[in-house]
Design an enzyme around this catalytic site. Structure first.
Site, PDB file in Angstrom:
ATOM      1  N   PHE A   9       0.816  -1.204   0.000  1.00 30.51           N
ATOM      2  CA  PHE A   9       0.000   0.000   0.000  1.00 30.51           C
ATOM      3  C   PHE A   9       0.855   1.261   0.000  1.00 30.51           C
ATOM      4  CE2 PHE A   9      -2.307  -3.306   2.247  1.00 30.51           C
ATOM      5  CZ  PHE A   9      -3.595  -3.224   1.744  1.00 30.51           C
ATOM      6  N   ASP A  10       0.383   2.275  -0.693  1.00 32.46           N
ATOM      7  CA  ASP A  10       0.865   3.633  -0.470  1.00 32.46           C
ATOM      8  C   ASP A  10       0.376   4.051   0.916  1.00 32.46           C
ATOM      9  OD1 ASP A  10       1.798   6.311  -1.079  1.00 32.46           O
ATOM     10  OD2 ASP A  10      -0.296   6.825  -1.435  1.00 32.46           O
TER      11      ASP A  10
END
Length: 220
Positions: A9-10
């Site tokens: 994930f960012d």
């Protein structure tokens, strides 16, 4: 998702809602250092890349750029905990993904320490197996290097990873690394901008990602 082993994930705009925090810090910084101000869309157009890269849009002077970064980070640290929010469903969804057997990680253009600070504010640091910040890798999004680094730390083939992010730079980095990409439509960038990067999938809320966990469990 049977052939996927990890979900990456960012951070900003994907795990946490930091739009207001970032925008306020930008306005404060350019006023304090440059004595000018810019429209919101100008200040936010490169969110998702390292801060030093964003500041290069406002000056070609290296010393002035570094001062912009210093003032931004100092002000950000002062107001961070009061302005940051976690998106709905993050903890439950991450727990479901991990229970289904996925490894989880963060790949962000934010530095490692402030990323950990944000995770600890909401008590979710333990839900990630690895965190790769901008100071953990020489390459930066949209370069695929940090995504590849996270996959290496996890011991997972990048082709068996999904990268979830809310910026075009996330989609470019994920694709460049050979990952599947999922556009986080709840984040900072408009849907059309993300769709233009041709992600492999899209989700309208963080909780939508629970479907991947359910699919993996059903296929066992």
């Amino acid at each position: 998702m049977e052939e996927v082993d990890a979900v990456l994930f960012d951070f900003d705009g994907t795990i946490v809602d930091s739009y207001d925090l970032i925008l306020e810090c930008f306005h404060y910084t350019v006023r304090e250092v440059l004595g000018v101000d810019y429209a919101d869309e100008v200040l936010m157009c490169k969110v998702g890349q390292p801060l030093v890269v964003q500041m290069e849009d406002f000056t070609h002077d290296t010393a002035l750029r570094d001062e912009l970064c210093r003032v931004y980070r100092t002000y950000n640290a002062r107001i961070h905990d009061e302005r940051i929010k976690v998106f709905p469903g993050v903890a439950d969804t991450l727990q479901a993904l991990r229970a289904a057997g996925f490894a989880t990680g963060i790949v962000t253009s934010k530095r490692h320490a402030p990323t950990m600070r944000g995770l600890n504010v909401f008590g979710i640091a333990s839900l990630f197996d690895v965190v790769v910040g901008s100071d953990d890798c020489e390459g930066h999004k949209p370069d695929p290097a940090p995504v590849l680094h996270a996959a290496q730390l996890l011991g997972v083939d990048p082709a068996r990873c999904v990268y979830v992010g809310d910026s075009p730079f996330d989609m470019q980095a994920g694709k460049g690394a050979g990952c599947r990409t999922v556009a986080a439509l709840w984040g900072m960038f408009a849907e059309g901008i993300l769709r233009a990067e041709r992600p492999d999938g899209a989700a309208r809320s963080f909780s939508d990602l629970t479907a991947y966990a359910h699919a993996r469990v059903r296929r066992r």
